[in-house]
Structure formats: structure tokens, C-alpha cells
Design a protein around this motif. Sequence first.
Motif, PDB file in Angstrom:
ATOM      1  N   UNK A   1      -4.916  47.524  35.424  1.00  0.00           N
ATOM      2  CA  UNK A   1      -4.603  48.929  35.710  1.00  0.00           C
ATOM      3  C   UNK A   1      -5.170  49.829  34.621  1.00  0.00           C
ATOM      4  N   UNK A   2      -5.065  49.411  33.343  1.00  0.00           N
ATOM      5  CA  UNK A   2      -5.614  50.205  32.247  1.00  0.00           C
ATOM      6  C   UNK A   2      -7.129  50.336  32.375  1.00  0.00           C
ATOM      7  N   UNK A   3      -7.805  49.255  32.764  1.00  0.00           N
ATOM      8  CA  UNK A   3      -9.254  49.326  32.955  1.00  0.00           C
ATOM      9  C   UNK A   3      -9.596  50.253  34.118  1.00  0.00           C
ATOM     10  N   UNK A   4      -8.810  50.209  35.177  1.00  0.00           N
ATOM     11  CA  UNK A   4      -9.044  51.114  36.301  1.00  0.00           C
ATOM     12  C   UNK A   4      -8.863  52.570  35.917  1.00  0.00           C
ATOM     13  N   UNK A   5      -7.816  52.866  35.162  1.00  0.00           N
ATOM     14  CA  UNK A   5      -7.580  54.243  34.710  1.00  0.00           C
ATOM     15  C   UNK A   5      -8.688  54.686  33.774  1.00  0.00           C
ATOM     16  N   UNK A   6      -9.113  53.809  32.853  1.00  0.00           N
ATOM     17  CA  UNK A   6     -10.200  54.161  31.936  1.00  0.00           C
ATOM     18  C   UNK A   6     -11.486  54.436  32.703  1.00  0.00           C
ATOM     19  N   UNK A   7     -11.783  53.626  33.705  1.00  0.00           N
ATOM     20  CA  UNK A   7     -12.973  53.863  34.511  1.00  0.00           C
ATOM     21  C   UNK A   7     -12.870  55.183  35.268  1.00  0.00           C
ATOM     22  N   UNK A   8     -11.703  55.468  35.818  1.00  0.00           N
ATOM     23  CA  UNK A   8     -11.512  56.713  36.550  1.00  0.00           C
ATOM     24  C   UNK A   8     -11.690  57.922  35.639  1.00  0.00           C
ATOM     25  N   UNK A   9     -11.115  57.876  34.460  1.00  0.00           N
ATOM     26  CA  UNK A   9     -11.265  58.992  33.510  1.00  0.00           C
ATOM     27  C   UNK A   9     -12.722  59.150  33.113  1.00  0.00           C
ATOM     28  N   UNK A  10     -13.399  58.025  32.831  1.00  0.00           N
ATOM     29  CA  UNK A  10     -14.814  58.094  32.475  1.00  0.00           C
ATOM     30  C   UNK A  10     -15.634  58.697  33.617  1.00  0.00           C
TER      31      UNK A  10
END
Length: 82
Positions: free
Chosen positions: A52-61
Motif C-alpha cells: 500500500x505504501x508503494x502504491x501511495x508513493x507511486x500515486x503521489x509521484x
Amino acid sequence: MNRPEREAAVRRIMDRTPPPVPPQLYEEAVRRGGRMLRRERAARRVLWFLLVAAGVAFLVWALTVQPWVEPPSETTPPVTGW
């Protein structure tokens, strides 16, 4: 040893009474099994959190960089004074 002899040997082994199990073995198995289940559950939660953290980081990026937008052309200067 041919097949019928092997089958007879296996039947003799399976017909014997099983050896007695020590009484503390059950408690030890339950304790170790509970510990394994807790570790697996914790590892699964950590992996879900990382996913989930990787998904959120990708979304923010993706929202800040916007890689789908074509970058502005920098090869020719803008035409002015016409």
C-alpha cells in the motif's frame, strides 16, 4: 524384494501399534504452531503495508510529475515580433 513382499512388509509395519507419544509433545507443538501463525500473520501485514505504501508513493509521484503530459519543446524559441 518383489512387490508382494514389499506390500506385506508395509502392512506389517502399519498393523503395529504406534509408539507412545510423550505428553509434553502436544503442548510444545501447539506453542510452536501458534508462534508460527503469529509470525506469518505479522509478515503478511508488513507486506500489505509495504504494498500500500508503494502504491501511495507511486500515486503521489505520478500526480506531481505527470509523466503522461508531453514536455514543452525547448528546441525552438517562441516566435515574437511578427
